[in-house]
Scaffold this motif. Structure first.
Motif, mmCIF file in Angstrom:
data_model
loop_
_atom_site.group_PDB
_atom_site.id
_atom_site.type_symbol
_atom_site.label_atom_id
_atom_site.label_comp_id
_atom_site.label_asym_id
_atom_site.label_seq_id
_atom_site.Cartn_x
_atom_site.Cartn_y
_atom_site.Cartn_z
ATOM 1 N N CYS A 64 -37.727 5.875 5.782
ATOM 2 C CA CYS A 64 -37.275 5.796 4.448
ATOM 3 C C CYS A 64 -36.738 6.893 4.027
ATOM 4 O O CYS A 64 -35.781 7.299 3.920
ATOM 5 C CB CYS A 64 -38.152 4.709 3.398
ATOM 6 S SG CYS A 64 -37.355 4.134 1.961
ATOM 7 N N SER A 71 -36.670 3.766 -2.116
ATOM 8 C CA SER A 71 -37.491 2.859 -1.895
ATOM 9 C C SER A 71 -37.457 1.695 -2.919
ATOM 10 O O SER A 71 -37.850 0.781 -2.548
ATOM 11 C CB SER A 71 -39.115 3.592 -2.661
ATOM 12 O OG SER A 71 -39.051 4.133 -3.745
ATOM 13 N N THR A 74 -34.959 -0.497 -0.653
ATOM 14 C CA THR A 74 -35.125 -0.739 0.732
ATOM 15 C C THR A 74 -36.281 -2.033 0.613
ATOM 16 O O THR A 74 -37.071 -1.896 -0.007
ATOM 17 C CB THR A 74 -35.847 0.338 1.298
ATOM 18 O OG1 THR A 74 -34.752 1.378 1.242
ATOM 19 C CG2 THR A 74 -35.963 0.184 2.818
#
Length: 150
Positions: A64, A71, A74
């Motif tokens: 990531c 974050s 995702t």
């Protein structure tokens, strides 16, 4: 405490055997918040009682952050490790240490009858081994001194 003790004994010896998990559709940000709240490095990814994978700080860093993904946008399912290798209560401490070393990971879910019953970390196993060695040293010192304690 011995290195050939079962993981069942290790789980019984843990102060808390709280099983924390996230759903695959949750955001990575939500998972990171939970990890920070409980000061842990990995979460199980489950759909109900079914183990789908595991999400670790390493997954976040490599899949990531380093790739420029955020974050908050995702999903856990996008970066989790799956399939996940799991163990049973009957596995031994030394077997788990060997698995962790061979596969280069730090957490193993404990599964019995298709249900997650715990999570073992490398830290749990190191504590167990240290305690085992301390007991062995104490027994040897007692034997050498004839049971005399100074």
């Amino acid at each position: 405490m011995r290195i050939d003790d079962s993981i069942g004994l290790v789980l019984k010896g843990k102060r808390q055997n709280r099983i924390l998990s996230v759903a695959p559709e949750q955001t990575v940000f939500e998972a990171l918040e939970l990890m920070a709240q409980y000061d842990i490095g990995a979460l199980l990814v489950c759909a109900g009682d079914h183990l789908l994978g595991i999400l670790s700080e390493r997954d976040y860093a490599r899949k990531c952050a380093l790739l420029g993904h955020t974050s908050k946008e995702t999903r856990v399912a996008d970066i989790m490790t799956s399939p996940v290798l799991s163990i049973t209560l009957r596995h031994t401490v030394d077997e788990c240490l060997a698995l962790m070393t061979e596969h280069r990971f730090r957490h193993l879910p404990v599964v019995e009858h298709d249900k997650v019953v715990g999570l073992i970390s490398i830290g749990d196993l190191v504590k167990w081994v240290i305690s085992s060695q301390q007991q062995a040293i104490g027994a040897l010192e007692s034997y050498i001194t004839g049971g005399y304690q100074a």
